[in-house]
Structure formats: structure tokens, C-alpha cells
Design an enzyme around this catalytic site. Structure first.
Site, short mmCIF file in Angstrom:
data_model
loop_
_atom_site.label_atom_id
_atom_site.label_comp_id
_atom_site.label_asym_id
_atom_site.label_seq_id
_atom_site.Cartn_x
_atom_site.Cartn_y
_atom_site.Cartn_z
N ARG A 139 -0.54 4.45 0.04
CA ARG A 139 -1.37 5.61 0.37
C ARG A 139 -0.77 6.42 1.51
O ARG A 139 -1.00 7.62 1.61
CB ARG A 139 -2.79 5.16 0.71
CG ARG A 139 -3.57 4.74 -0.51
CD ARG A 139 -4.93 4.21 -0.15
NE ARG A 139 -4.83 2.92 0.56
CZ ARG A 139 -5.89 2.23 0.97
NH1 ARG A 139 -7.10 2.71 0.79
NH2 ARG A 139 -5.73 1.08 1.58
N ASP B 283 0.86 -1.19 0.00
CA ASP B 283 0.00 0.00 0.00
C ASP B 283 0.89 1.23 0.00
O ASP B 283 1.82 1.33 0.80
CB ASP B 283 -0.88 -0.02 1.26
CG ASP B 283 -2.08 0.91 1.17
OD1 ASP B 283 -1.95 2.00 0.56
OD2 ASP B 283 -3.14 0.58 1.71
#
Length: 424
Positions: free
Chosen positions: A337, A335
Site C-alpha cells: 500500500r 504490504d
């Protein structure tokens, strides 16, 4: 119009040389003092390119859309010297200033004064500085079939104030462009500012030389997507911790959010949060959905679709126990983000407490609470809203420690959770 075959190319921008910087020396350039208590003391953010001597940031306005602006200039459709006419563009709602605006480490990825430049920098605009808003606030009606269905089933009741009989929800919405104060961004990610600057320069292919040549320029307008915030109820209530606040921070998923792709729970989570926000506002509280453009865990749609293929084609099929592993095999990381910058927009609204956070993400919860915002109840998505093919995602996340009010599946259970094949 394109030149005819054999015609000599005519330089459109004058002169045959190419400038390797869009800046001049710092003499006479307005100074930015990030975190100053007033707009006048802080100074304007000037990312326009018409007058190089005025530029006091790295990059330009509009995030990723700055590339489209460049295309428009190259095509001759837009004059480089165009200045925005800001008549009647002022915000529909007044936000702040709040104490967080003058806490330099609290807001590092957006300009707190970005919505009010026409007012707070009126004298500078009149003096010829081309200052652009980086935040715009307007009103809208939001119409979703899931909300119409909630009305039909009696879960929501139109009140004519927050929710109309047509199914339209009345909202205030704010569009926010990224404005990074590099010292603060580096601190958030636990790295040295010089290292951050160097990597940003290298990983964008040398797009912004000033990152490594102009250490005096501390503000960067990165070419990435911004965010849009939808407010249900009064925007001024967001800063009042005694008013119940239901909120969701949502990262973009075009396939699910727009087209209803059922491999993930993104749209169901989003529409569930909107229903919860409407209900909260109707009961005297306020709702907020912050929508950030971080497609595919900030990996992009191409990478996301490659991962989908890898998941569906792997030996044994698309199983929950391999959910994160397949992403990491393709992207090198599970991930990207990195929610460290996400709470900034909440602080911009003066938020101190979220009573109900509609999210199962520990990354989001930890980022919000670590930034000083209190979170009361965490609200997960009801099982009946999880599409069958998205069971892989939900069970993998619960097993990985994401928030769930019930028991998390064990390793053997994860192996049994399987999604559709590519041909199904």
C-alpha cells in the site's frame, strides 16, 4: 453486433495502421506547470483522446475504468468523440484553494483543480479543449446497520442535522481520480524519475510508451483505483485546526467492507470510525473518512485469497506468529500500500491537524505526520468489535509494532492465537 461467420472484419476506427502513441508533438499543446499558484498558471490536465494535439499527459481519465471505456468504444456503444456535458455537475461544496495547492511537493498524486475545471478553465473549454473533471463532489445519506445499532444502544443520538432518526448520516462526499506528477512521485519514493518511468513502463507490459519516450510529459493518469472521501459536518471546517477533526484513512477490503467477512477487522474499523466521525461532528467538530481502492494491501483479491488458503493450510494452522510470513511467501512483500501518496487528499482539504486518528497503522501515521500534518490522539478499535477469526490479524499487528494502548503479545502468546480452519 458481432460479425457473421465468414464475414470480413471492418476496421471501426478508420485506416489499417495502428498508432503507437496517442500524442502529437508538443507544439501548441497546453503546458502544465505543477504547483503554480492559480489554475490559469498551472494549466489544464487533458487526458481525453479525441484531439491528440491537445493531450498533455500520459494515460487517460477514469483510472482503471479507462479499460471499460475502451471496451465500450470497441463494442460500438460509445462514440470516441463524445464530449461530456458538464451542465449542473458543479461541486456541491467549494473546496480551496488552500496554500498546499501551490506547494509542488505537497500534492503530487491528484489534481487540486480537478473539481472546478468547468469554472477555472471555462475559456479553454469554450475554445474546444476537451477537459474533464478528475474530482466530483456531491451530497449523500449513508445508512449502515452498525450506526442504527449504535442509536438503539444509545451510543449515538439523532440530531436531524448530522444523523437522522432513520439511522442515515448526512455527508458530503468527493470522488478523486489519480493524477500523478511523476517528478514528485519519484521524490516521495526516493527513486530517480527515470527509474520510476522505466519500471512503470516495463511492469505494465509496455502499456504507456510515453513514459520512456516523452520526458517532457510529467503528468501520468495511472490505470488504478481512486478514492472517495466522506465528510461528516462542514467541509470548510477541515482546514481550521481549531475545529476538532476525527479522521480515518481506510484501504479497501471488499470481503469485509461489503460482505462482512470476519477474517479481518476492516469493516469493524470502518464502521467504528464512522461512528466516531458522527459523534465528533455532532459535538461541533468535523469527521472525515478517506476510502482508497487498494484491495488486499494493494496486492489484489486473488493474491489475498491465496494467502488466506496458505494461512489456513499451513502446519499448525492459522497462527498470529506466521501472519505476515505467509503473505510475503505468496506476494513477495508484506504490504504494497505504501502510504507515501495517501496524505495528498488531506492536504487538498487544507488539513493541518487531525485531533483524533482512528487507526493502528504506523505506516499511515508516519506518512501523515511526515507530510506536515499534526496528529493528536490515536484511536484503536475496541476489543469487542474484533471478530474471533480476526484475532490473528490484530495480535500479529500489535506484536509487529502497530499502535495499541495496551501491552503487545510476545512470541509465545502469538503462537497460541489461532484462526479457524478452511472447513470450519
Amino acid at each position: 453486433m458481432p460479425a457473421e461467420p465468414g464475414a470480413a472484419a471492418t476496421p471501426r476506427f478508420g485506416g489499417g495502421h495502428i498508432r503507437l502513441t496517442s500524442h502529437r508533438g508538443a507544439v501548441g499543446t497546453p503546458t502544465i506547470r505543477w504547483g503554480a499558484p492559480t489554475a490559469a498558471e498551472r494549466g489544464p490536465v487533458i487526458g481525453t483522446t479525441a484531439t491528440r494535439a491537445h493531450r498533455n499527459v500520459i494515460g487517460t481519465h477514469s483510472g482503471s475504468y479507462s479499460v471499460y471505456r475502451a471496451l465500450a468504444v470497441a463494442a460500438g456503444a460509445l462514440k470516441r468523440e463524445h464530449r461530456a456535458d458538464l451542465t449542473d455537475t458543479s461541486p456541491t461544496d467549494t473546496i480551496g484553494p488552500y496554500p498546499q495547492w501551490s506547494e509542488p511537493a505537497t500534492i503530487v498524486s491528484m489534481d487540486p483543480w480537478g473539481a472546478s475545471v468547468a469554472d477555472v478553465f471555462a475559456a479553454e473549454l469554450a475554445a474546444g479543449l476537451d477537459i474533464r473533471p478528475t474530482i466530483a463532489i456531491t451530497k449523500a445519506h449513508v445508512i449502515l446497520p452498525e450506526i442504527t445499532d449504535a442509536i438503539a444502544k444509545g451510543r449515538l443520538v439523532p440530531d436531524g442535522r448530522i444523523l437522522l432518526a432513520s439511522g442515515a448520516a448526512l455527508v458530503t462526499k468527493a470522488a478523486v481520480e489519480p493524477v500523478w506528477w511523476l517528478p514528485g512521485v519519484a521524490q516521495r519514493f526516493g527513486c530517480a524519475e527515470n527509474d520510476l518511468r522505466r519500471v512503470l513502463f516495463e511492469e505494465t507490459g509496455g502499456m504507456y510508451p510515453e513514459l520512456v519516450t516523452r520526458s517532457d510529459l510529467e503528468v501520468f493518469l495511472p490505470p488504478i483505483g481512486g478514492q472517495t472521501v466522506y465528510i461528516f459536518g462542514s467541509a470548510t471546517d477541515l482546514a481550521d485546526p481549531s475545529v476538532e477533526l476525527t479522521a480515518r484513512v481506510h484501504d479497501e477490503c471488499n470481503g469485509s467492507d461489503v460482505f462482512g467477512s470476519d477474517i479481518c477487522t476492516c469493516r469493524p474499523y470502518l464502521t467504528h470510525a464512522i461512528e466516531e466521525c458522527i459523534r465528533c461532528a455532532q459535538n461541533g467538530g468535523v469527521g472525515l473518512v478517506a476510502y482508497s481502492r487498494k484491495e488486499g494491501r494493494a496486492l489484489g483479491e486473488v493474491t489475498k485469497f491465496l494467502v488466506y488458503n496458505a494461512r489456513k493450510r499451513q502446519v499448525g494452522g492459522d497462527t498470529a506468529d506466521q501472519y505476515f510470513a505467509r503473505t510475503e511467501c505468496v506476494a513477495g512483500v508484506q504490504d504494497m500500500r505504501f502510504q507515501e501518496l495517501m496524505p495528498d487528499v488531506l492536504h487538498w482539504f487544507g488539513i493541518r491537524k487531525i485531533h483524533r486518528l482512528v487507526s493502528m497503522s504506523n505506516m499511515k501515521y508516519d506518512a501523515i505526520t511526515s507530510s506536515g500534518i499534526d496528529v493528536g490522539q490515536r484511536v484503536n478499535i475496541p476489543d469487542e468489535l474484533v471478530p474471533p477469526d480476526a484475532r490473528v490479524e490484530i495480535d500479529a499487528k500489535m506484536a509487529a509494532g502497530y499502535f495499541t494502548p495496551g501491552p503487545a503479545p510476545d512470541a509465545e502468546q502469538l503462537k497460541k492465537v489461532k484462526g479457524r480452519g478452511l472447513s470450519q
